[in-house]
Write a protein that holds these residues in place. Structure first.
Motif, PDB file in Angstrom:
ATOM      1  N   GLN A  59       1.629  -3.669   7.747  1.00 30.47           N
ATOM      2  CA  GLN A  59       1.647  -4.841   6.875  1.00 30.47           C
ATOM      3  C   GLN A  59       1.524  -6.100   7.723  1.00 30.47           C
ATOM      4  O   GLN A  59       2.185  -6.222   8.755  1.00 30.47           O
ATOM      5  CB  GLN A  59       2.941  -4.889   6.058  1.00 30.47           C
ATOM      6  N   LEU A  66       2.830 -12.204   2.793  1.00 31.70           N
ATOM      7  CA  LEU A  66       2.074 -10.980   2.993  1.00 31.70           C
ATOM      8  C   LEU A  66       0.576 -11.211   2.849  1.00 31.70           C
ATOM      9  O   LEU A  66       0.125 -12.023   2.039  1.00 31.70           O
ATOM     10  CB  LEU A  66       2.516  -9.915   1.993  1.00 31.70           C
ATOM     11  N   HIS A  70      -3.890  -3.648   5.314  1.00 31.99           N
ATOM     12  CA  HIS A  70      -3.020  -2.612   5.875  1.00 31.99           C
ATOM     13  C   HIS A  70      -3.675  -1.916   7.070  1.00 31.99           C
ATOM     14  O   HIS A  70      -3.235  -0.857   7.483  1.00 31.99           O
ATOM     15  CB  HIS A  70      -2.676  -1.582   4.801  1.00 31.99           C
ATOM     16  N   CYS A  89       3.040  -8.595  12.403  1.00 31.43           N
ATOM     17  CA  CYS A  89       2.732  -7.329  11.749  1.00 31.43           C
ATOM     18  C   CYS A  89       3.954  -6.424  11.815  1.00 31.43           C
ATOM     19  O   CYS A  89       4.821  -6.584  12.683  1.00 31.43           O
ATOM     20  CB  CYS A  89       1.512  -6.645  12.372  1.00 31.43           C
ATOM     21  N   ASN A  92       5.437  -1.002   6.838  1.00 29.01           N
ATOM     22  CA  ASN A  92       6.006  -0.970   5.489  1.00 29.01           C
ATOM     23  C   ASN A  92       6.343   0.477   5.151  1.00 29.01           C
ATOM     24  O   ASN A  92       5.456   1.309   4.975  1.00 29.01           O
ATOM     25  CB  ASN A  92       4.998  -1.533   4.484  1.00 29.01           C
ATOM     26  N   SER A  95       5.093   1.947   1.097  1.00 32.62           N
ATOM     27  CA  SER A  95       3.782   1.394   0.812  1.00 32.62           C
ATOM     28  C   SER A  95       3.408   1.509  -0.648  1.00 32.62           C
ATOM     29  O   SER A  95       2.464   0.878  -1.114  1.00 32.62           O
ATOM     30  CB  SER A  95       2.720   2.110   1.660  1.00 32.62           C
ATOM     31  N   SER A  99       2.821  -5.164  -3.499  1.00 32.83           N
ATOM     32  CA  SER A  99       2.542  -5.832  -2.226  1.00 32.83           C
ATOM     33  C   SER A  99       3.361  -7.093  -2.032  1.00 32.83           C
ATOM     34  O   SER A  99       3.440  -7.609  -0.915  1.00 32.83           O
ATOM     35  CB  SER A  99       1.053  -6.180  -2.138  1.00 32.83           C
ATOM     36  N   SER A 102       8.447  -7.603   0.436  1.00 34.85           N
ATOM     37  CA  SER A 102       8.378  -7.489   1.884  1.00 34.85           C
ATOM     38  C   SER A 102       9.697  -7.079   2.513  1.00 34.85           C
ATOM     39  O   SER A 102       9.802  -6.985   3.728  1.00 34.85           O
ATOM     40  CB  SER A 102       7.929  -8.829   2.497  1.00 34.85           C
ATOM     41  N   ILE A 105       9.782  -4.048   5.040  1.00 35.28           N
ATOM     42  CA  ILE A 105       9.038  -4.060   6.297  1.00 35.28           C
ATOM     43  C   ILE A 105      10.015  -3.893   7.455  1.00 35.28           C
ATOM     44  O   ILE A 105      11.011  -4.610   7.558  1.00 35.28           O
ATOM     45  CB  ILE A 105       8.239  -5.365   6.456  1.00 35.28           C
TER      46      ILE A 105
END
Length: 263
Positions: A59, A66, A70, A89, A92, A95, A99, A102, A105
């Motif tokens: 991610q 975001l 990917h 980066c 995630n 997934s 989206s 976050s 992450i």
């Protein structure tokens, strides 16, 4: 019932796990390695680190938001001013979630800054903070790679290198005196244009810096020097007194011999 682990062992395990997580943290790299670019430049960011697990994906984040990508590589085909900012980066682990979530992450990389400038020239460097003795690589980059002639690299307002055709400047070994402001200038068509001024810092390298002796070694050296000086002075004093004594004895012997012959 099994024996419980002691608090010390638990602390060591937690520390080892934290260190392992730190070692597995991904890294964002710029390709090419310039963090200062011009509008319309192509910029590639690479997320390098541990490959994601089967139930996870890479991610990307830009200024904390975001990005709908990917892939391990994120490419900006034509940079704009709004592309400036902080890039990170991470992995995630959920997934399949929307989206815009976050919070899942993990293993987030350290931030990398990108500066997109509007102009004719920009001075680029692989790094802006360099240790003494390391090489310096500067590049006078033009908008859309237009030809640049009579290029001059300036340090604190003074020209340090001239190229008839635009060429990168390579300095094999940086010195502390190389710290300061840098820019470049050149001819694009018939116009003489300048880049923005940037700062380069050359830090002391402990491996090549002269070592400072402890105070007790300095005191020992001073005492030994003083003793040597006193010993030298005593030597010459004894030598002078001995020579004087020998001269007196010689005179006495001559006088005694003369008196004996007269008798």
């Amino acid at each position: 019932m099994g024996q419980l682990l002691s608090p010390v062992v638990l602390l060591l395990l937690v520390s080892a796990a934290s260190q392992a997580a730190e070692d597995l943290k991904p890294v964002v790299l710029l390709d090419p390695p310039w963090d200062r670019v011009l509008q319309d430049d192509r910029v590639t960011l690479k997320c390098q680190g541990v490959p994601p697990a089967a139930n996870s994906s890479i991610q990307w984040l830009h200024n904390g938001s975001l990005i709908s990508s990917h892939a391990p590589t994120y490419t900006i085909t034509s940079a704009r001013a709004e592309d400036s900012g902080e890039y990170r980066c991470g992995t995630n682990i959920s997934s399949n979630l929307p989206s815009n979530i976050s919070s899942n992450i993990s293993s987030l990389s350290d931030p990398v800054q990108l500066h997109v400038r509007v102009g004719w020239l920009v001075l680029q460097a692989a790094r802006w903070v360099i240790q003494e003795g390391e090489p310096i690589h500067l590049r006078c980059h033009s908008w859309r790679n237009k030809p640049v002639y009579k290029v001059i690299y300036l340090h604190d307002g003074r020209g340090v290198k001239y190229f008839h055709y635009n060429t990168d400047l390579h300095i094999p070994e940086a010195k502390r005196t190389f710290s300061g402001s840098y820019c470049c200038t050149g001819l694009i068509g018939k116009s003489n244009v300048f880049s923005e001024t940037v700062l380069i810092t050359v830090e002391a390298n402990p491996s090549i810096s002269p070592s400072v002796l402890p105070w007790y070694l300095i005191a020992f050296g001073l005492v030994m020097g003083l003793l040597l000086a006193m010993d030298t002075a005593l030597y010459f004093s004894v030598k002078r007194d001995l020579r004087s004594s020998l001269n007196t004895r010689k005179d006495y012997t001559l006088v005694w011999s003369k008196d004996t012959l007269d008798k």
